[in-house]
Design a protein around this motif. Structure first.
Motif, PDB file in Angstrom:
ATOM      1  N   THR A 109     -33.126 -11.355  12.449  1.00 19.21           N
ATOM      2  CA  THR A 109     -32.388 -12.160  11.465  1.00 19.21           C
ATOM      3  C   THR A 109     -33.343 -13.060  10.685  1.00 19.21           C
ATOM      4  O   THR A 109     -33.257 -13.166   9.453  1.00 19.21           O
ATOM      5  CB  THR A 109     -31.311 -13.004  12.164  1.00 19.21           C
ATOM      6  OG1 THR A 109     -30.354 -12.140  12.793  1.00 19.21           O
ATOM      7  CG2 THR A 109     -30.592 -13.900  11.166  1.00 19.21           C
ATOM      8  N   VAL A 119     -25.340  -3.596  17.675  1.00 19.42           N
ATOM      9  CA  VAL A 119     -24.538  -3.052  16.577  1.00 19.42           C
ATOM     10  C   VAL A 119     -24.627  -3.983  15.368  1.00 19.42           C
ATOM     11  O   VAL A 119     -25.114  -5.116  15.469  1.00 19.42           O
ATOM     12  CB  VAL A 119     -23.067  -2.870  17.009  1.00 19.42           C
ATOM     13  CG1 VAL A 119     -22.964  -1.826  18.115  1.00 19.42           C
ATOM     14  CG2 VAL A 119     -22.467  -4.199  17.463  1.00 19.42           C
ATOM     15  N   ARG A 120     -24.137  -3.511  14.244  1.00 21.95           N
ATOM     16  CA  ARG A 120     -24.208  -4.299  13.011  1.00 21.95           C
ATOM     17  C   ARG A 120     -23.465  -5.621  13.142  1.00 21.95           C
ATOM     18  O   ARG A 120     -23.880  -6.641  12.574  1.00 21.95           O
ATOM     19  CB  ARG A 120     -23.628  -3.491  11.849  1.00 21.95           C
ATOM     20  CG  ARG A 120     -24.299  -2.153  11.636  1.00 21.95           C
ATOM     21  CD  ARG A 120     -23.666  -1.379  10.494  1.00 21.95           C
ATOM     22  NE  ARG A 120     -24.069   0.025  10.530  1.00 21.95           N
ATOM     23  CZ  ARG A 120     -23.762   0.903   9.590  1.00 21.95           C
ATOM     24  NH1 ARG A 120     -23.043   0.535   8.544  1.00 21.95           N
ATOM     25  NH2 ARG A 120     -24.164   2.159   9.697  1.00 21.95           N
ATOM     26  N   ALA A 121     -22.373  -5.600  13.859  1.00 26.93           N
ATOM     27  CA  ALA A 121     -21.565  -6.815  14.007  1.00 26.93           C
ATOM     28  C   ALA A 121     -22.302  -7.925  14.747  1.00 26.93           C
ATOM     29  O   ALA A 121     -21.876  -9.088  14.710  1.00 26.93           O
ATOM     30  CB  ALA A 121     -20.259  -6.481  14.734  1.00 26.93           C
ATOM     31  N   ASP A 122     -23.410  -7.605  15.401  1.00 25.74           N
ATOM     32  CA  ASP A 122     -24.198  -8.635  16.087  1.00 25.74           C
ATOM     33  C   ASP A 122     -24.968  -9.513  15.102  1.00 25.74           C
ATOM     34  O   ASP A 122     -25.497 -10.564  15.492  1.00 25.74           O
ATOM     35  CB  ASP A 122     -25.185  -7.988  17.062  1.00 25.74           C
ATOM     36  CG  ASP A 122     -24.486  -7.337  18.253  1.00 25.74           C
ATOM     37  OD1 ASP A 122     -23.470  -7.902  18.713  1.00 25.74           O
ATOM     38  OD2 ASP A 122     -24.940  -6.268  18.707  1.00 25.74           O
ATOM     39  N   GLY A 130     -23.145 -11.471   8.393  1.00 21.14           N
ATOM     40  CA  GLY A 130     -22.820 -10.572   7.295  1.00 21.14           C
ATOM     41  C   GLY A 130     -23.789 -10.638   6.130  1.00 21.14           C
ATOM     42  O   GLY A 130     -24.021  -9.628   5.451  1.00 21.14           O
ATOM     43  N   ARG A 147     -26.984  -8.297   6.872  1.00 19.88           N
ATOM     44  CA  ARG A 147     -26.832  -6.943   7.418  1.00 19.88           C
ATOM     45  C   ARG A 147     -27.516  -5.886   6.549  1.00 19.88           C
ATOM     46  O   ARG A 147     -28.037  -4.897   7.070  1.00 19.88           O
ATOM     47  CB  ARG A 147     -25.349  -6.613   7.584  1.00 19.88           C
ATOM     48  CG  ARG A 147     -24.707  -7.351   8.751  1.00 19.88           C
ATOM     49  CD  ARG A 147     -23.222  -7.082   8.855  1.00 19.88           C
ATOM     50  NE  ARG A 147     -22.608  -7.942   9.866  1.00 19.88           N
ATOM     51  CZ  ARG A 147     -21.301  -8.069  10.037  1.00 19.88           C
ATOM     52  NH1 ARG A 147     -20.457  -7.397   9.248  1.00 19.88           N
ATOM     53  NH2 ARG A 147     -20.830  -8.868  10.973  1.00 19.88           N
ATOM     54  N   GLU A 152     -23.974   3.895  16.141  1.00 13.87           N
ATOM     55  CA  GLU A 152     -24.271   2.626  16.803  1.00 13.87           C
ATOM     56  C   GLU A 152     -23.357   2.461  18.017  1.00 13.87           C
ATOM     57  O   GLU A 152     -22.218   2.937  18.036  1.00 13.87           O
ATOM     58  CB  GLU A 152     -24.088   1.458  15.838  1.00 13.87           C
ATOM     59  CG  GLU A 152     -22.676   1.303  15.304  1.00 13.87           C
ATOM     60  CD  GLU A 152     -22.529   0.091  14.399  1.00 13.87           C
ATOM     61  OE1 GLU A 152     -23.501  -0.666  14.261  1.00 13.87           O
ATOM     62  OE2 GLU A 152     -21.438  -0.090  13.844  1.00 13.87           O
TER      63      GLU A 152
END
Length: 215
Positions: free
Chosen positions: A121, A175-178, A181, A184, A199
């Motif tokens: 991130t 996963v992307r949700a980790d 937004g 991403r 994923e």
């Protein structure tokens, strides 16, 4: 040519004419010979043909300078860990590299997962800051700015980071949700196929263990 006396023609006149003819022939022969010598014994020979080498029509470098530059960068990335000597970016690069390597070794460890998410991130936000365009305005970023940002994050050290991230996300479990937004899109760029397709929140070793138990 043979001269034959005709009937009624005096023989002495005939011999005189033949003698004069021989003298004339000898004179002509001598004149031609002398002229040939004076001209340097000329002989007819075919004119030499000059064959020039045709210019090359195909660049033999298989892509020219662009291909050579690509190969040079690939070699440097493979054999060194050079960067642009930006201390702040280097710290983020090394954090991402360390987190990705650790997660690859222990993909089912929640601490390793959290470290990977946090490090990637931060790395993605640094990319956004360099680009200076929000995701919603990305299409309006100038080509020059996009190229500068891509070059900044294409050092040999960045290449090592991306390779490590690809290997880490191949272990699944993230996963992307980790991710938030707003990062991403960049995360997908750096994470590689492991996050693009199939994923799964379950790490690969657990998937394999479950599959073996069912079998």
């Amino acid at each position: 040519m043979t001269l034959v006396p005709t009937p009624g023609f005096p023989r002495e006149h005939f011999f005189m004419i033949r003698f004069i003819a021989f003298v004339v022939m000898a004179f002509v022969t001598a004149f031609v010979g002398v002229s040939w010598v004076v001209r340097g014994f000329p002989m007819h020979t075919p004119s030499p043909q000059i064959v020039a080498e045709l210019p090359a029509l195909v660049d033999k470098s298989f892509g020219g300078k662009d291909a050579e530059e690509f190969e040079r960068k690939a070699w440097v990335a493979q054999h060194t860990s050079q960067s642009d000597k930006n201390p702040k970016l280097d710290a983020l690069r090394l954090d991402a590299l360390q987190a990705a390597t650790a997660y690859k070794m222990s993909p089912c460890d929640e601490t390793m997962k959290r470290n990977l998410v946090d490090a990637l991130t931060a790395y993605a936000r640094a990319y956004q800051a360099k680009l200076g365009c929000s995701p919603s305005m990305r299409m309006f970023c100038g080509d020059k700015k996009i190229k500068e940002t891509a070059d900044t994050f294409s050092t040999p050290l960045d290449q090592r980071v991306k390779e490590a991230l690809f290997e880490a996300f191949d272990q699944k479990g993230v996963v992307r949700a980790d991710f938030a937004g707003d990062v991403r899109e960049e995360v997908l760029q750096f994470a590689g196929p492991g996050l693009w397709f199939d994923e799964s929140p379950v790490c690969l070793p657990r998937q394999q263990h479950t599959g073996a138990a069912r079998g």
